[in-house]
Every structure is written in C-alpha cells, then in structure tokens.
Motif scaffolding. Structure first.
Motif, short mmCIF file in Angstrom:
data_model
loop_
_atom_site.label_atom_id
_atom_site.label_comp_id
_atom_site.label_asym_id
_atom_site.label_seq_id
_atom_site.Cartn_x
_atom_site.Cartn_y
_atom_site.Cartn_z
N ARG A 73 -40.58 -21.26 -29.72
CA ARG A 73 -41.12 -20.74 -30.97
C ARG A 73 -40.53 -21.50 -32.14
O ARG A 73 -39.32 -21.68 -32.23
CB ARG A 73 -40.78 -19.25 -31.11
N GLY A 74 -41.37 -21.92 -33.05
CA GLY A 74 -40.90 -22.51 -34.30
C GLY A 74 -40.57 -21.42 -35.30
O GLY A 74 -41.23 -20.37 -35.34
N VAL A 75 -39.55 -21.64 -36.10
CA VAL A 75 -39.11 -20.66 -37.11
C VAL A 75 -39.24 -21.31 -38.49
O VAL A 75 -38.65 -22.37 -38.74
CB VAL A 75 -37.66 -20.22 -36.86
N THR A 76 -40.02 -20.67 -39.36
CA THR A 76 -40.21 -21.17 -40.73
C THR A 76 -39.91 -20.05 -41.71
O THR A 76 -39.95 -18.87 -41.37
CB THR A 76 -41.65 -21.67 -40.94
N LEU A 77 -39.63 -20.44 -42.95
CA LEU A 77 -39.31 -19.45 -43.97
C LEU A 77 -40.53 -18.60 -44.32
O LEU A 77 -41.67 -19.09 -44.34
CB LEU A 77 -38.79 -20.13 -45.23
N ALA A 78 -40.29 -17.34 -44.61
CA ALA A 78 -41.35 -16.42 -45.02
C ALA A 78 -40.83 -15.58 -46.17
O ALA A 78 -39.72 -15.77 -46.66
CB ALA A 78 -41.79 -15.53 -43.85
N VAL A 167 -38.47 -14.54 -41.80
CA VAL A 167 -39.01 -15.79 -41.27
C VAL A 167 -40.30 -15.53 -40.50
O VAL A 167 -40.57 -14.40 -40.06
CB VAL A 167 -38.00 -16.50 -40.34
N ASN A 168 -41.07 -16.60 -40.35
CA ASN A 168 -42.25 -16.57 -39.49
C ASN A 168 -41.92 -17.20 -38.15
O ASN A 168 -41.18 -18.19 -38.08
CB ASN A 168 -43.40 -17.37 -40.12
N LEU A 169 -42.48 -16.66 -37.08
CA LEU A 169 -42.45 -17.31 -35.78
C LEU A 169 -43.83 -17.88 -35.51
O LEU A 169 -44.85 -17.27 -35.83
CB LEU A 169 -42.09 -16.31 -34.67
N GLU A 170 -43.86 -19.05 -34.90
CA GLU A 170 -45.13 -19.68 -34.56
C GLU A 170 -44.97 -20.42 -33.24
O GLU A 170 -43.85 -20.75 -32.83
CB GLU A 170 -45.58 -20.63 -35.66
#
Length: 211
Positions: A73-78, A167-170
């Motif tokens: 899973r990629g983790v990006t700021l949210a 954070v967002n998971l993708e």
C-alpha cells in the motif's frame, strides 16, 4: 497390612485430577490461541528478489520474505476534510476516560479496500493502543474533529487532535520499496523464525506511515 481409607484416596485424587484437567485446558488454549503478527517499522535497506531488508526503528536490520502477491500500500498525505460520511477509515488510538478514543493517526482506504481489517482490536503503536477500521458515520470537524467509526457489531467515537497525521492508503507495488523508503509491515513468523510479510505500507515521497 493397613487398608487406606477410601475417603483419603478421594482426597488425594480429586485435586490431582483437577490439576491435570486444568493443565490440559491451558495447553489446549495456548495451542488454539492465534499467533499475533510481528510489526516492523523502519526504512528499506534493500529489496533483493523476494527478500526485503528493513532497518527497524529499534536499530536492527530485519529480513522479511515477500510472496508474489504480498499486498503493498502506498501512503500519501491527506486532510481531515478528505474524510466524509461513508468513507472507510482506520485509526490507531488510545482510550480516554469518557469512553471515546483519542486518535494517534487516521488512514483513509480507497474504495477497492473497503472492508479491510474491519473491526476493533489491540494494536502495537503504544501502550493500550487499539486499531479501529470501519465506515464513518457522523463527522464533526468544527467541534473537536470527532468521527464515529462503525463496524460489524459495534462503533467507536474517535477524537482527532489537530496535530494527528491523516493519510491516504492506495494500491501500490514493489516500486515503492526503494532504499530509504519508510515502511510499516506486519509479518508472520515461521517455525524457523523467518518472517513473511502479510502486507506492507510504504510512504511515498519521503512520508513516514504513521500507523
């Protein structure tokens, strides 16, 4: 020759049978108890074929085996405003005296991962921490940043302080596992002590997964 009274024999046998039964019950319970996954948090050192070497936050280099289909899973700021009623989220948190939970972090799942890990369970991010995954019901941003997370057979009210990361998971792949990338993974330990990853969350663009 003296005959031992039956009452005396019963006095000896009953505690012995009770102890044996209790011991057997404990051994059975231990055998049936699920093995808790091992959490590893740190930075990627190398990815060599199907072995990921991670330098853990505790200062150790740990080898973890990957399967061809290990979820990454990629983790990006949210932002808290990215969370809407109906969003599927997870939150590591600690219990407060009033029965609510105080978030340590919040992560938002994509639609393709709705249902992942649904429920409320212990977590290893701090003393007495828990993880709650579920669907957001009520969401109040203007009054204390509070969300209600609903899951099968329950719900939790979670207070999200201003300084708590969201954070967002993708969906991701092995291209995220570059040297220096921050990761959080959970792995099962085999009979030989080797760790095999169950899933990996990897920060994108230098982000440290907070969960």
């Amino acid at each position: 020759m003296h005959t031992v009274p039956k009452r005396f024999i019963r006095t000896l046998l009953v505690p012995a049978l009770f102890a044996a039964t209790t011991l057997a019950g404990v051994q059975y319970a231990q055998a049936q108890a699920p093995v808790q996954p091992t959490g590893v948090r740190g930075t990627v050192v190398t990815l060599n074929a199907n072995t990921l070497k991670v330098h853990s936050n505790a200062g150790q280099d740990i080898d973890v085996k990957l399967a061809p289909d290990t979820p990454i899973r990629g983790v990006t700021l949210a932002n808290i405003t990215d969370i809407k009623p109906g969003s599927y989220v997870g939150s590591a948190a600690i219990a407060q005296a009033d029965g609510t939970l105080k978030a340590l972090e919040v992560h938002v799942f994509p639609a393709s991962m709705v249902g992942s890990g649904e429920g409320h369970r212990p977590w290893d991010l701090g003393q007495n921490s828990s993880m709650t995954n579920g669907t957001v019901g009520d969401l109040v941003v203007s009054n204390g940043r509070t969300i209600t997370v609903k899951y099968k057979n329950g719900e939790k009210k979670i207070v999200v302080p201003e300084d708590v990361p969201v954070v967002n998971l993708e969906a991701g792949d092995r291209s995220l596992l570059v040297p220096g990338a921050h990761v959080v993974l959970f792995a099962k330990k085999g009979p030989d002590g080797a760790l095999s990853a169950l899933f990996i969350s990897a920060g994108e663009k230098g982000i440290t997964p907070p969960m």
